[in-house]
Design a protein around this motif. Structure first.
Motif, PDB file in Angstrom:
ATOM      1  N   GLY A   1     -66.284 -21.771 -43.130  1.00 49.26           N
ATOM      2  CA  GLY A   1     -66.007 -20.413 -42.902  1.00 49.26           C
ATOM      3  C   GLY A   1     -66.863 -19.823 -41.802  1.00 49.26           C
ATOM      4  N   ILE A   2     -67.292 -20.608 -40.809  1.00 54.44           N
ATOM      5  CA  ILE A   2     -68.232 -19.999 -39.787  1.00 54.44           C
ATOM      6  C   ILE A   2     -67.450 -20.038 -38.459  1.00 54.44           C
ATOM      7  N   ALA A   3     -67.512 -18.908 -37.923  1.00 54.16           N
ATOM      8  CA  ALA A   3     -66.713 -18.417 -36.648  1.00 54.16           C
ATOM      9  C   ALA A   3     -67.678 -19.486 -35.518  1.00 54.16           C
ATOM     10  N   ASN A   4     -66.913 -19.694 -34.160  1.00 48.66           N
ATOM     11  CA  ASN A   4     -67.487 -19.886 -33.183  1.00 48.66           C
ATOM     12  C   ASN A   4     -68.079 -18.643 -32.321  1.00 48.66           C
ATOM     13  N   ALA A   5     -68.868 -19.028 -31.445  1.00 47.16           N
ATOM     14  CA  ALA A   5     -69.389 -17.653 -30.804  1.00 47.16           C
ATOM     15  C   ALA A   5     -68.335 -16.752 -30.174  1.00 47.16           C
ATOM     16  N   ASN A   6     -67.167 -17.157 -29.857  1.00 47.66           N
ATOM     17  CA  ASN A   6     -66.125 -16.325 -29.252  1.00 47.66           C
ATOM     18  C   ASN A   6     -64.976 -16.237 -29.971  1.00 47.66           C
ATOM     19  N   GLU A   7     -65.210 -16.097 -31.305  1.00 52.19           N
ATOM     20  CA  GLU A   7     -64.186 -15.844 -32.245  1.00 52.19           C
ATOM     21  C   GLU A   7     -64.640 -14.516 -33.163  1.00 52.19           C
ATOM     22  N   THR A   8     -63.603 -13.653 -33.125  1.00 56.49           N
ATOM     23  CA  THR A   8     -63.514 -12.314 -34.240  1.00 56.49           C
ATOM     24  C   THR A   8     -62.427 -12.218 -35.205  1.00 56.49           C
ATOM     25  N   PRO A   9     -62.854 -11.592 -36.189  1.00 58.22           N
ATOM     26  CA  PRO A   9     -61.635 -11.573 -37.188  1.00 58.22           C
ATOM     27  C   PRO A   9     -60.506 -10.994 -36.749  1.00 58.22           C
ATOM     28  N   LEU A  10     -59.322 -11.260 -36.877  1.00 58.88           N
ATOM     29  CA  LEU A  10     -57.970 -10.519 -36.603  1.00 58.88           C
ATOM     30  C   LEU A  10     -57.288 -10.279 -38.002  1.00 58.88           C
ATOM     31  N   LEU A  11     -56.921  -9.113 -38.004  1.00 52.27           N
ATOM     32  CA  LEU A  11     -56.105  -8.871 -39.123  1.00 52.27           C
ATOM     33  C   LEU A  11     -54.473  -8.693 -38.413  1.00 52.27           C
ATOM     34  N   ARG A  12     -53.486  -9.364 -38.876  1.00 49.38           N
ATOM     35  CA  ARG A  12     -51.999  -9.164 -38.342  1.00 49.38           C
ATOM     36  C   ARG A  12     -51.185  -8.785 -39.451  1.00 49.38           C
ATOM     37  N   CYS A  13     -50.650  -7.564 -39.299  1.00 52.47           N
ATOM     38  CA  CYS A  13     -49.742  -7.127 -40.241  1.00 52.47           C
ATOM     39  C   CYS A  13     -48.440  -7.311 -39.882  1.00 52.47           C
ATOM     40  N   LYS A  14     -47.355  -7.707 -40.538  1.00 55.09           N
ATOM     41  CA  LYS A  14     -46.115  -7.648 -40.167  1.00 55.09           C
ATOM     42  C   LYS A  14     -45.256  -6.577 -41.232  1.00 55.09           C
ATOM     43  N   VAL A  15     -44.600  -5.698 -40.198  1.00 56.11           N
ATOM     44  CA  VAL A  15     -44.214  -4.461 -40.839  1.00 56.11           C
ATOM     45  C   VAL A  15     -42.635  -4.411 -40.706  1.00 56.11           C
ATOM     46  N   SER A  16     -41.839  -4.024 -41.626  1.00 54.82           N
ATOM     47  CA  SER A  16     -40.551  -3.874 -41.562  1.00 54.82           C
ATOM     48  C   SER A  16     -39.828  -2.844 -42.016  1.00 54.82           C
ATOM     49  N   TYR A  17     -38.787  -2.484 -41.249  1.00 55.60           N
ATOM     50  CA  TYR A  17     -38.016  -1.286 -41.635  1.00 55.60           C
ATOM     51  C   TYR A  17     -36.519  -1.330 -41.110  1.00 55.60           C
ATOM     52  N   ALA A  18     -35.640  -1.250 -41.658  1.00 58.38           N
ATOM     53  CA  ALA A  18     -34.208  -1.109 -41.316  1.00 58.38           C
ATOM     54  C   ALA A  18     -34.041  -2.294 -40.281  1.00 58.38           C
ATOM     55  N   GLY A  19     -34.405  -3.618 -40.652  1.00 58.45           N
ATOM     56  CA  GLY A  19     -33.921  -4.692 -39.965  1.00 58.45           C
ATOM     57  C   GLY A  19     -35.062  -5.195 -38.641  1.00 58.45           C
ATOM     58  N   THR A  20     -36.055  -4.073 -38.583  1.00 57.83           N
ATOM     59  CA  THR A  20     -36.714  -4.746 -37.378  1.00 57.83           C
ATOM     60  C   THR A  20     -38.241  -4.842 -38.017  1.00 57.83           C
ATOM     61  N   THR A  21     -38.907  -5.823 -37.452  1.00 54.78           N
ATOM     62  CA  THR A  21     -40.106  -6.025 -37.924  1.00 54.78           C
ATOM     63  C   THR A  21     -41.188  -5.926 -36.704  1.00 54.78           C
ATOM     64  N   HIS A  22     -42.216  -5.112 -37.053  1.00 50.43           N
ATOM     65  CA  HIS A  22     -43.528  -5.010 -35.964  1.00 50.43           C
ATOM     66  C   HIS A  22     -44.485  -5.700 -36.500  1.00 50.43           C
ATOM     67  N   THR A  23     -45.075  -6.300 -35.505  1.00 48.79           N
ATOM     68  CA  THR A  23     -46.516  -7.090 -35.806  1.00 48.79           C
ATOM     69  C   THR A  23     -47.778  -5.890 -35.323  1.00 48.79           C
ATOM     70  N   ILE A  24     -48.442  -5.789 -36.112  1.00 49.05           N
ATOM     71  CA  ILE A  24     -49.630  -4.868 -35.639  1.00 49.05           C
ATOM     72  C   ILE A  24     -50.907  -5.859 -35.634  1.00 49.05           C
ATOM     73  N   ASN A  25     -51.651  -5.929 -34.796  1.00 46.16           N
ATOM     74  CA  ASN A  25     -52.746  -6.837 -34.869  1.00 46.16           C
ATOM     75  C   ASN A  25     -54.154  -5.867 -34.654  1.00 46.16           C
ATOM     76  N   THR A  26     -55.242  -5.903 -35.482  1.00 43.77           N
ATOM     77  CA  THR A  26     -56.084  -4.951 -35.537  1.00 43.77           C
ATOM     78  C   THR A  26     -57.572  -6.014 -35.665  1.00 43.77           C
TER      79      THR A  26
END
Length: 147
Positions: free
Chosen positions: A29-54
């Motif tokens: 569960g430990i990250a390397n020095a150059n890693e940060t947490p990334l939240l990736r959300c796949k959001v869909s509406y009307a047949g189109t999917t948006h990827t939102i990275n946070t």
């Protein structure tokens, strides 16, 4: 003639195994020095999917609002420091003529486990809003961002 095995011999035989087991468990569960947490959300509406990275943000009010098909807005907030997540909040809004109407808010509090690979944080959500019950779908994943 039978020789008696000294009790510490059994202990010294198992020590390398315990060290290896501890090392694998602790480092998973430990990250390397150059890693940060990334939240990736796949959001869909009307047949189109948006990827939102946070990534981490200090002021949650400055997190960007994302337009989803001109009907919905989606906002993902991840607050924390030193590779530890304090909380994650997800917001969905139905867009109105003058302002957006909140239709969904989800909060994830610590401890939040970050995996080496992207793993599902949320279930696959279906949100319905508006006069004709338009559907927004989303699912978010969390993992280490390898920079």
């Amino acid at each position: 003639m039978q020789t008696l095995q000294k009790p510490w011999n059994k202990v010294t035989n198992i020590i390398p195994f315990l060290v290896l087991l501890f090392s694998l468990t602790f480092n998973s569960g430990i990250a390397n020095a150059n890693e940060t947490p990334l939240l990736r959300c796949k959001v869909s509406y009307a047949g189109t999917t948006h990827t939102i990275n946070t990534e981490f943000i200090k002021d949650p009010y400055l997190a960007p609002m994302h337009d989803i098909g001109g009907r919905f807005s989606f906002k993902a907030v991840m607050v924390g420091a030193n590779k530890k997540i304090a909380y994650i909040k997800l917001y969905a809004y139905l867009q109105g003529r003058e302002l957006d109407f909140p239709i969904h808010q989800a909060t994830y509090l610590k401890p939040i486990q970050v995996s080496k690979s992207m793993k599902a944080l949320t279930p696959f959500n279906h949100l319905y809003a508006g006069e004709v019950e338009r559907e927004l779908q989303y699912q978010c994943f969390l993992g280490w961002n390898h920079k």
